[in-house]
Design a protein around this motif. Structure first.
Motif, mmCIF file in Angstrom:
data_model
loop_
_atom_site.group_PDB
_atom_site.id
_atom_site.type_symbol
_atom_site.label_atom_id
_atom_site.label_comp_id
_atom_site.label_asym_id
_atom_site.label_seq_id
_atom_site.Cartn_x
_atom_site.Cartn_y
_atom_site.Cartn_z
ATOM 1 N N VAL A 75 0.865 -1.183 0.000
ATOM 2 C CA VAL A 75 0.000 0.000 0.000
ATOM 3 C C VAL A 75 0.898 1.229 0.000
ATOM 4 C CG1 VAL A 75 -1.759 1.295 1.255
ATOM 5 C CG2 VAL A 75 -1.829 -1.205 1.228
ATOM 6 N N VAL A 76 0.662 2.119 -0.950
ATOM 7 C CA VAL A 76 1.487 3.323 -1.074
ATOM 8 C C VAL A 76 0.605 4.557 -0.974
ATOM 9 C CG1 VAL A 76 3.124 4.608 -2.482
ATOM 10 C CG2 VAL A 76 3.132 2.108 -2.544
ATOM 11 N N SER A 77 0.912 5.402 -0.024
ATOM 12 C CA SER A 77 0.257 6.698 0.131
ATOM 13 C C SER A 77 1.213 7.760 -0.394
ATOM 14 C CB SER A 77 -0.066 6.956 1.607
ATOM 15 O OG SER A 77 -0.475 8.298 1.820
ATOM 16 N N THR A 78 0.758 8.521 -1.402
ATOM 17 C CA THR A 78 1.620 9.519 -2.022
ATOM 18 C C THR A 78 0.775 10.704 -2.465
ATOM 19 O OG1 THR A 78 3.401 9.823 -3.644
ATOM 20 C CG2 THR A 78 1.486 8.524 -4.335
ATOM 21 N N ASN A 79 1.384 11.654 -3.147
ATOM 22 C CA ASN A 79 0.695 12.877 -3.546
ATOM 23 C C ASN A 79 0.008 12.746 -4.899
ATOM 24 O OD1 ASN A 79 0.898 15.083 -1.646
ATOM 25 N ND2 ASN A 79 3.110 15.006 -1.931
ATOM 26 N N SER A 80 -1.082 13.458 -5.058
ATOM 27 C CA SER A 80 -1.661 13.713 -6.373
ATOM 28 C C SER A 80 -0.960 14.925 -6.973
ATOM 29 C CB SER A 80 -3.159 13.979 -6.251
ATOM 30 O OG SER A 80 -3.376 15.172 -5.509
ATOM 31 N N LEU A 81 -1.204 15.173 -8.247
ATOM 32 C CA LEU A 81 -0.624 16.352 -8.877
ATOM 33 C C LEU A 81 -1.166 17.622 -8.235
ATOM 34 C CD1 LEU A 81 1.179 17.565 -11.070
ATOM 35 C CD2 LEU A 81 -0.773 17.474 -12.637
ATOM 36 N N ALA A 82 -2.433 17.608 -7.823
ATOM 37 C CA ALA A 82 -3.030 18.796 -7.205
ATOM 38 C C ALA A 82 -2.442 19.076 -5.830
ATOM 39 C CB ALA A 82 -4.540 18.623 -7.092
ATOM 40 N N ALA A 83 -1.929 18.050 -5.164
ATOM 41 C CA ALA A 83 -1.431 18.219 -3.801
ATOM 42 C C ALA A 83 0.077 18.414 -3.729
ATOM 43 C CB ALA A 83 -1.815 17.011 -2.947
ATOM 44 N N THR A 84 0.812 17.907 -4.703
ATOM 45 C CA THR A 84 2.267 17.902 -4.588
ATOM 46 C C THR A 84 2.862 19.297 -4.684
ATOM 47 O OG1 THR A 84 4.310 16.889 -5.410
ATOM 48 C CG2 THR A 84 2.690 17.576 -7.058
ATOM 49 N N ASP A 85 3.981 19.472 -4.022
ATOM 50 C CA ASP A 85 4.744 20.710 -4.159
ATOM 51 C C ASP A 85 5.772 20.588 -5.273
ATOM 52 O OD1 ASP A 85 6.285 18.809 -2.626
ATOM 53 O OD2 ASP A 85 7.677 20.436 -2.208
ATOM 54 N N ASN A 86 5.879 19.414 -5.894
ATOM 55 C CA ASN A 86 6.934 19.174 -6.875
ATOM 56 C C ASN A 86 6.360 18.482 -8.109
ATOM 57 O OD1 ASN A 86 9.363 18.588 -8.224
ATOM 58 N ND2 ASN A 86 10.449 18.375 -6.282
ATOM 59 N N PRO A 87 5.736 19.232 -9.020
ATOM 60 C CA PRO A 87 5.100 18.625 -10.197
ATOM 61 C C PRO A 87 6.069 17.853 -11.086
ATOM 62 C CG PRO A 87 4.365 20.891 -9.913
ATOM 63 C CD PRO A 87 5.491 20.684 -8.953
ATOM 64 N N ILE A 88 7.331 18.271 -11.126
ATOM 65 C CA ILE A 88 8.290 17.566 -11.977
ATOM 66 C C ILE A 88 8.463 16.134 -11.506
ATOM 67 C CG2 ILE A 88 10.716 17.490 -12.666
ATOM 68 C CD1 ILE A 88 10.741 20.495 -12.725
ATOM 69 N N VAL A 89 8.579 15.957 -10.193
ATOM 70 C CA VAL A 89 8.722 14.606 -9.668
ATOM 71 C C VAL A 89 7.434 13.813 -9.875
ATOM 72 C CG1 VAL A 89 9.098 13.248 -7.579
ATOM 73 C CG2 VAL A 89 10.481 15.278 -8.018
ATOM 74 N N TYR A 90 6.279 14.469 -9.703
ATOM 75 C CA TYR A 90 5.018 13.762 -9.911
ATOM 76 C C TYR A 90 4.929 13.228 -11.336
ATOM 77 C CZ TYR A 90 0.181 12.517 -10.399
ATOM 78 O OH TYR A 90 -0.963 11.800 -10.653
ATOM 79 N N ASN A 105 -6.188 22.809 -12.132
ATOM 80 C CA ASN A 105 -6.648 23.699 -13.194
ATOM 81 C C ASN A 105 -5.718 23.483 -14.377
ATOM 82 O OD1 ASN A 105 -8.021 25.720 -14.562
ATOM 83 N ND2 ASN A 105 -6.673 27.318 -13.777
ATOM 84 N N VAL A 106 -5.990 22.423 -15.136
ATOM 85 C CA VAL A 106 -5.015 21.869 -16.061
ATOM 86 C C VAL A 106 -4.592 22.880 -17.112
ATOM 87 C CG1 VAL A 106 -4.535 20.052 -17.691
ATOM 88 C CG2 VAL A 106 -5.839 19.545 -15.653
ATOM 89 N N GLY A 107 -5.486 23.274 -18.012
ATOM 90 C CA GLY A 107 -5.104 24.184 -19.079
ATOM 91 C C GLY A 107 -3.838 23.692 -19.748
ATOM 92 N N PRO A 108 -2.856 24.567 -19.935
ATOM 93 C CA PRO A 108 -1.598 24.146 -20.555
ATOM 94 C C PRO A 108 -0.759 23.253 -19.654
ATOM 95 C CG PRO A 108 -1.462 26.431 -19.837
ATOM 96 C CD PRO A 108 -2.898 26.010 -19.669
ATOM 97 N N LYS A 109 -1.141 23.136 -18.372
ATOM 98 C CA LYS A 109 -0.361 22.295 -17.465
ATOM 99 C C LYS A 109 -0.422 20.828 -17.887
ATOM 100 C CE LYS A 109 0.702 25.754 -14.855
ATOM 101 N NZ LYS A 109 2.083 26.278 -14.808
ATOM 102 N N TRP A 110 -1.504 20.421 -18.533
ATOM 103 C CA TRP A 110 -1.574 19.032 -19.006
ATOM 104 C C TRP A 110 -0.433 18.767 -19.967
ATOM 105 C CZ3 TRP A 110 -2.008 16.581 -23.707
ATOM 106 C CH2 TRP A 110 -2.314 15.229 -23.664
ATOM 107 N N LEU A 111 -0.196 19.728 -20.854
ATOM 108 C CA LEU A 111 0.897 19.571 -21.802
ATOM 109 C C LEU A 111 2.236 19.545 -21.069
ATOM 110 C CD1 LEU A 111 1.912 19.403 -24.705
ATOM 111 C CD2 LEU A 111 1.873 21.902 -24.798
ATOM 112 N N LEU A 112 2.364 20.373 -20.012
ATOM 113 C CA LEU A 112 3.598 20.379 -19.238
ATOM 114 C C LEU A 112 3.881 19.002 -18.655
ATOM 115 C CD1 LEU A 112 5.944 21.712 -17.629
ATOM 116 C CD2 LEU A 112 4.266 22.272 -15.868
ATOM 117 N N VAL A 113 2.875 18.413 -18.031
ATOM 118 C CA VAL A 113 3.068 17.094 -17.434
ATOM 119 C C VAL A 113 3.398 16.065 -18.507
ATOM 120 C CG1 VAL A 113 1.954 15.238 -16.135
ATOM 121 C CG2 VAL A 113 1.621 17.612 -15.453
ATOM 122 N N ARG A 114 2.731 16.154 -19.649
ATOM 123 C CA ARG A 114 3.017 15.201 -20.719
ATOM 124 C C ARG A 114 4.444 15.373 -21.235
ATOM 125 N NH1 ARG A 114 2.186 11.593 -20.614
ATOM 126 N NH2 ARG A 114 1.812 10.845 -22.726
#
Length: 697
Positions: free
Chosen positions: A379-394, A675-684
């Motif tokens: 069982v792994v408890s970790t961050n969602s993209l909305a909660a994390t302080d570090n989107p690059i690692v997510y 609030n994805v907008g262009p952030k979806w492209l960033l994550v991709r």
């Protein structure tokens, strides 16, 4: 890079940095100025240094009196709630009679950090020996404060670990130079967090010294965890601190180039006056820290007697040059012991980490567990993209969701940015004008923010029932409807706008622009501001992100520490952890983690329903795309996030493997509440090109 060219580039950057290195003679002069300015006045002549009579400090004495060399005795208290963790620190500092050793990665100058600094200085003035060791990259960079601290008192010493170019505060040229000349050394950070009082009690966990670790930030706070341990193991903590204190990379603040220059130019600066944003909140913490009954109820009555306690921590030699070529020299201490605990699991591993990025050795470890005839449940408890302080690692966690679920068998729960049942007094998240008290009557609520069982439980029951399959089930609400009240205040808190000029309001309703270096965020050679920060979300109000680093094996062994179970912790940072082999403590820690993965607080990651056609082709192409070291643009991912929908046919949360899962859970998308907008492209894009960053993330 050619060594000669590297020297030329480095020299150019240093000349452009605006702060040339001091000579040894100049450093000696600066040190002399600081030493001469230090007060020698001691306010107390009593043997106990006028220490606060604290039941928590007395717990250390009890542990030693009950211990023998063959059978040491310890008490351990889990501390989940942020503000309560600050109360514990203030109480322990005030109760010290001989020594205080504080080691940390981040040390800010906001309300909580300034409160702790002032308490440390007060302890030094009453005769306690105080040593503070901070990492250079994310700790105090205010040269006036550093100069003042270095010159404050003969009983107060401050050292800075691994100062790049011998400086406390870095600029653009310094960051660029660090990448060009000494990338590995620049990234070798002291990530340990430790507070040792009189070699009798120690505090270990994920919390740094910054408002967002104590539920005091109006924008974003960390869900974190500490353990206070009383007993002989504190001597081992003190010994580890000593190793860092005397390491060549630990430099007295007054001998740094920029701090020394301040001392040479203007003499010892005065400590800037405290200017608290929320003084009433500071006063409440001090009041609780000096209230013996409150301290007894919160930290002593909830302490668990435990016999088998170990403090494991890396040593500074992990950062020596020979580490890469001679890994068997004993530099690694924390990681091998945690790996051994996981590999010895028989039935269950509960792992809580903010950043789910696995190194090759870690992946191999879990692959071996998966191959067993009866593999343990992971069982792994970790961050969602909305909660994390570090989107690059997510983004790297997102890239390997299929592998983590299908090949490694993980059951992953992603923390929500607005959890409804977090261990926090939600009124702390309500904004207040400058100088005004938080919402409410100023007293800590008896209904809100209760920690998990065995962890300062004051609010609600704080307990979870556990079915035979290991799924946490919340108990029914009491007649006092505490759960409904908690939900109401939590909902109010998350909807409040963030006030004042400290944060720039964004059109999407969230504020993420405060210039705060949070957790693992750090500047890059492109600039001196934080590269990573929480992404905008779809709702307003203070949100939370997971920062706790904990492990429970077979409900028998519990671990609380600083290790993120990621490649950076393995290869770059020094880390530390408390390992307690005790089923009662392990169960208390497990309940705390299970509370975090409850549907009120986390989304469940699970495979999508199979499309009616070409499901096999989609899976195969997605798997192949994931394996590519560079490009990974396949848009149809294997897994996504799900929200539990309770009802007559779905009374309790389910594991993702349950045949009824897709009946009781609905898909909420890959990045819910962002609030994805262009952030979806960033994550991709990060997903596509980020695989090569795994070793340093």
């Amino acid at each position: 890079m050619n060594p000669l060219l590297r020297v030329v580039v480095l020299a150019t950057l240093l000349l452009g940095s605006g702060c040339a290195s001091l000579s040894n003679a100049e450093r000696d002069r600066a040190s002399g100025i600081a030493a001469q300015a230090r007060s020698q006045v001691v306010d107390c002549d009593k043997p106990d240094r006028c220490a606060l009579d604290s039941p928590l400090r007395a717990l250390g004495g009890h542990a030693f009196s009950e211990s023998t060399q063959a059978a040491p005795r310890h008490y351990a208290t889990l501390v989940d709630e942020g503000e309560v963790a600050l109360v514990a620190r203030v109480n322990l500092i005030r109760s010290a009679t001989r020594s205080i050793d504080l080691q940390t990665y981040i040390f800010d100058k906001d309300d909580s950090a300034r409160l702790v600094l002032d308490e440390l200085l007060a302890a030094a003035r009453r005769g306690v020996k105080v040593r503070v060791l901070i990492d250079q990259l994310s700790a105090i960079s205010d040269l006036q404060i550093l100069g003042a601290l270095a010159s404050s008192h003969q009983n107060f010493e401050l050292r800075v670990y691994n100062p790049t170019f011998g400086k406390a505060r870095l600029n653009y040229a310094d960051y660029a130079g660090s990448v060009l000349c000494c990338f590995r050394r620049f990234n070798q950070r002291m990530h340990n967090k430790l507070l040792v009082i009189d070699d009798a009690l120690g505090v270990v966990g994920g919390r740094n010294y910054q408002d967002d670790y104590y539920d005091w930030d109006s924008e974003y706070n960390f869900r974190d965890r500490d353990v206070v341990v009383a007993g002989p193991v504190a001597r081992g903590m003190a010994a580890n601190f000593d190793a860092f204190w005397h390491a060549p990379r630990s430099v007295p603040a007054e001998r740094l180039n920029d701090v020394g220059l301040i001392l040479l130019k203007q003499g010892a600066p005065a400590m800037p006056p405290a200017d608290y944003r929320r003084p009433q909140r500071v006063e409440q913490v001090i009041e609780e820290a000096t209230d013996a009954e409150y301290v007894r109820r919160t930290f002593v009555d909830t302490a668990l007697p435990v016999a088998s306690v170990r403090y494991v921590a890396d040593l500074p030699r992990k950062h020596r040059r020979e580490r890469a070529s001679q890994p068997a020299n004993g530099q690694h201490v924390t990681e091998p012991q945690l790996d051994a605990l996981i590999s010895g699991a028989q039935s269950e591993v509960l792992l809580q980490t903010p950043y789910l990025v696995l190194s090759k050795p870690a992946r191999k470890l879990f692959e071996e567990l998966r191959k067993r005839e009866n593999p343990p449940r992971i069982v792994v408890s970790t961050n969602s993209l909305a909660a994390t302080d570090n989107p690059i690692v997510y983004a790297l966690s997102y890239k390997y969701k299929r592998r983590n679920l299908r090949e490694l068998g993980f059951n992953i729960y992603e923390y929500k940015p607005f959890p409804l049942d977090a261990p926090v007094d939600y009124r702390n998240l309500l904004p207040a004008p400058l100088g005004e008290a938080p919402a409410g009557d100023g007293k800590r609520s008896s209904l809100l923010g209760g920690s998990a069982a065995g962890s300062n439980a004051r609010g609600g029951s704080g307990k979870s029932n556990r079915r035979s399959d290991g799924v946490a089930v919340q108990p029914a609400p009491t007649p006092a409807t505490a759960e409904d009240e908690s939900d109401r205040v939590a909902d109010t808190a998350r909807r409040q706008p963030t006030p004042g000029p400290a944060a720039r309001r964004l059109n999407d309703g969230s504020a993420v622009e405060r210039r705060v270096l949070r957790a693992e965020t750090r500047p890059s050679f492109l600039g001196t501001k934080a590269v990573n920060k929480p992404l905008p979300v779809t709702r307003s109000g203070a949100r939370m992100g997971l920062h706790a680093k904990s492990l429970v094996v077979d409900r028998r062994i519990g671990v609380v520490g600083t290790h993120n179970f990621d490649p950076r912790s393995e290869n770059y940072n020094t880390e530390g952890a408390v390992i307690i082999d005790d089923p009662v403590f392990a169960e208390a820690l497990a309940q705390s983690i299970l509370r975090d993965i409850h549907p009120k607080n986390s989304w469940t990651v699970a495979p999508r329903t199979k499309p009616p056609v070409l499901s096999g082709l989609n899976y195969s192409v997605g798997k192949a795309s994931e394996a590519l070291p560079v490009l990974d643009f396949w848009p149809w991912r294997y897994a996504t996030d799900y929200e539990f929908q309770p009802g007559p046919d779905c009374p309790e949360p389910l594991q993702r493997q349950d045949a009824r899962f897709h009946t009781c859970y609905i898909a909420v998308g890959d990045f819910p509440e962002v609030n994805v907008g262009p952030k979806w492209l960033l994550v991709r894009m990060l997903t596509a090109f980020g695989a090569g960053l795994v070793p340093i993330l």
